[in-house]
Design a protein around this motif. Structure first.
Motif, PDB file in Angstrom:
ATOM      1  N   ALA A  42      -3.000   0.408 -14.602  1.00 54.28           N
ATOM      2  CA  ALA A  42      -2.511   1.722 -15.042  1.00 54.28           C
ATOM      3  C   ALA A  42      -3.437   2.840 -14.591  1.00 54.28           C
ATOM      4  O   ALA A  42      -2.980   3.950 -14.298  1.00 54.28           O
ATOM      5  N   VAL A  43      -4.730   2.561 -14.535  1.00 53.29           N
ATOM      6  CA  VAL A  43      -5.681   3.558 -14.045  1.00 53.29           C
ATOM      7  C   VAL A  43      -5.447   3.804 -12.561  1.00 53.29           C
ATOM      8  O   VAL A  43      -5.459   4.954 -12.090  1.00 53.29           O
ATOM      9  N   LYS A  44      -5.205   2.745 -11.809  1.00 55.13           N
ATOM     10  CA  LYS A  44      -4.939   2.890 -10.377  1.00 55.13           C
ATOM     11  C   LYS A  44      -3.686   3.716 -10.130  1.00 55.13           C
ATOM     12  O   LYS A  44      -3.632   4.522  -9.193  1.00 55.13           O
ATOM     13  N   ARG A  45      -2.673   3.537 -10.980  1.00 57.00           N
ATOM     14  CA  ARG A  45      -1.457   4.332 -10.822  1.00 57.00           C
ATOM     15  C   ARG A  45      -1.691   5.778 -11.256  1.00 57.00           C
ATOM     16  O   ARG A  45      -1.315   6.725 -10.558  1.00 57.00           O
ATOM     17  N   GLY A  46      -2.306   5.942 -12.414  1.00 59.10           N
ATOM     18  CA  GLY A  46      -2.475   7.277 -12.968  1.00 59.10           C
ATOM     19  C   GLY A  46      -3.261   8.218 -12.090  1.00 59.10           C
ATOM     20  O   GLY A  46      -2.955   9.420 -12.013  1.00 59.10           O
ATOM     21  N   ARG A  47      -4.262   7.690 -11.403  1.00 59.07           N
ATOM     22  CA  ARG A  47      -5.102   8.568 -10.583  1.00 59.07           C
ATOM     23  C   ARG A  47      -4.401   8.999  -9.300  1.00 59.07           C
ATOM     24  O   ARG A  47      -4.936   9.817  -8.553  1.00 59.07           O
ATOM     25  N   SER A  65      -0.703   6.932   0.034  1.00 56.66           N
ATOM     26  CA  SER A  65      -0.959   6.166  -1.185  1.00 56.66           C
ATOM     27  C   SER A  65      -0.945   7.055  -2.429  1.00 56.66           C
ATOM     28  O   SER A  65      -1.151   6.560  -3.535  1.00 56.66           O
ATOM     29  N   MET A  66      -0.676   8.354  -2.261  1.00 63.09           N
ATOM     30  CA  MET A  66      -0.730   9.296  -3.371  1.00 63.09           C
ATOM     31  C   MET A  66       0.649   9.896  -3.619  1.00 63.09           C
ATOM     32  O   MET A  66       1.518   9.903  -2.733  1.00 63.09           O
ATOM     33  N   LEU A  67       0.866  10.421  -4.831  1.00 60.87           N
ATOM     34  CA  LEU A  67       2.125  11.044  -5.218  1.00 60.87           C
ATOM     35  C   LEU A  67       1.907  12.510  -5.571  1.00 60.87           C
ATOM     36  O   LEU A  67       1.046  12.825  -6.384  1.00 60.87           O
ATOM     37  N   PHE A 105       6.189   4.608  -7.473  1.00 58.44           N
ATOM     38  CA  PHE A 105       5.001   3.902  -6.986  1.00 58.44           C
ATOM     39  C   PHE A 105       5.347   2.804  -5.984  1.00 58.44           C
ATOM     40  O   PHE A 105       4.456   2.290  -5.311  1.00 58.44           O
ATOM     41  N   ASP A 106       6.623   2.449  -5.906  1.00 66.17           N
ATOM     42  CA  ASP A 106       7.028   1.377  -4.999  1.00 66.17           C
ATOM     43  C   ASP A 106       6.677   1.749  -3.565  1.00 66.17           C
ATOM     44  O   ASP A 106       6.971   2.851  -3.091  1.00 66.17           O
TER      45      ASP A 106
END
Length: 247
Positions: free
Chosen positions: A215-220, A230-232, A241-242
């Motif tokens: 979740a930290v990897k996604r949130g950042r 790799s960023m949104l 995130f897919d």
């Protein structure tokens, strides 16, 4: 301000303070709290988006992040990152101990972070990384304070797995984007080397442990202005995130 399909609407940028909120939201979703689904809209502070009347109506202080919860009878605005973390933790009864010494410890470290980070960001970060002229005195002054803060964390984490002992809480979520990323030399370019972060092994152990959480990897990665694939820039569904490379 734009409004998506979820009750929680976040207006932010992927700064350390912005990342706090997206990490907690992703942690809530990972823990099964489906009502924590959210839309994250990018507020580009370099373009002055935070001074627009729509954003100021949510956060009169014109700082990211800002959150609006539409799940109740009336929309509820929440501003200031620490207040947002507390609001979400209490709303879902998660990542904040309900009572006793653990709650007190968690809140003490949460308020330590919100009180200390201006020295790290507005002080050390500004003069070390962003000021147009490199002035030795303020760099040294705030570097000394940054190292003092790192030492505070090092001594605490030498005897505790997480900030509130053995429980992962919003205190860890608040501190990690600032001090965890600094300990991993991921905050300001070469700042970790400059501050000799290898001198803080317990802090680095904790920083890696928190940073490895999915979740930290996604949130950042949310509300980033980076061109990296790799960023949104924005996040409106878990499927966003897919296809991203999340190591």
């Amino acid at each position: 301000m734009p409004i998506g399909k979820h009750p929680l609407q976040l207006y932010s940028q992927g700064t350390p303070n912005g990342i706090k909120t997206t990490i907690l939201l992703e942690e809530l979703l990972a823990a099964g709290y489906t009502e924590a689904e959210y839309d994250a809209w990018l507020i580009e502070i370099s373009k002055g988006d935070q001074f627009g009347s729509g954003f100021v109506a949510i956060n009169p202080n014109s700082k990211v992040p800002a959150l609006v919860d539409y799940s109740g009878e009336q929309p509820q605005r929440i501003f200031e990152s620490g207040a947002i973390l507390m609001y979400l933790a209490e709303k879902f009864s998660a990542f904040l101990p309900a009572h006793g010494a653990a709650r007190t410890e968690c809140l003490a470290w949460l308020f330590w972070q919100v009180g200390s980070a201006p020295y790290l960001g507005g002080g050390f970060g500004h003069f070390y990384a962003y000021a147009p002229e490199k002035w030795e005195y303020p760099i040294n002054r705030f570097a000394m304070e940054a190292k003092r803060q790192l030492d505070v964390l090092e001594k605490h984490l030498a005897h505790h797995e997480y900030m509130a002992d053995h429980t992962y809480t919003i205190a860890d979520i608040a501190i990690w984007p600032w001090y965890g990323c600094l300990a991993l030399d991921q905050l300001y370019k070469n700042a970790g080397t400059f501050l000799s972060v290898e001198e803080y092994p317990h802090l680095q152990r904790w920083a890696k442990q928190v940073g490895n959480r999915p979740a930290v990897k996604r949130g950042r990665r949310v509300n980033s202005t980076s061109d990296s694939p790799s960023m949104l820039r924005e996040r409106h569904a878990a499927s966003d995130f897919d296809g991203l490379k999340i190591d």
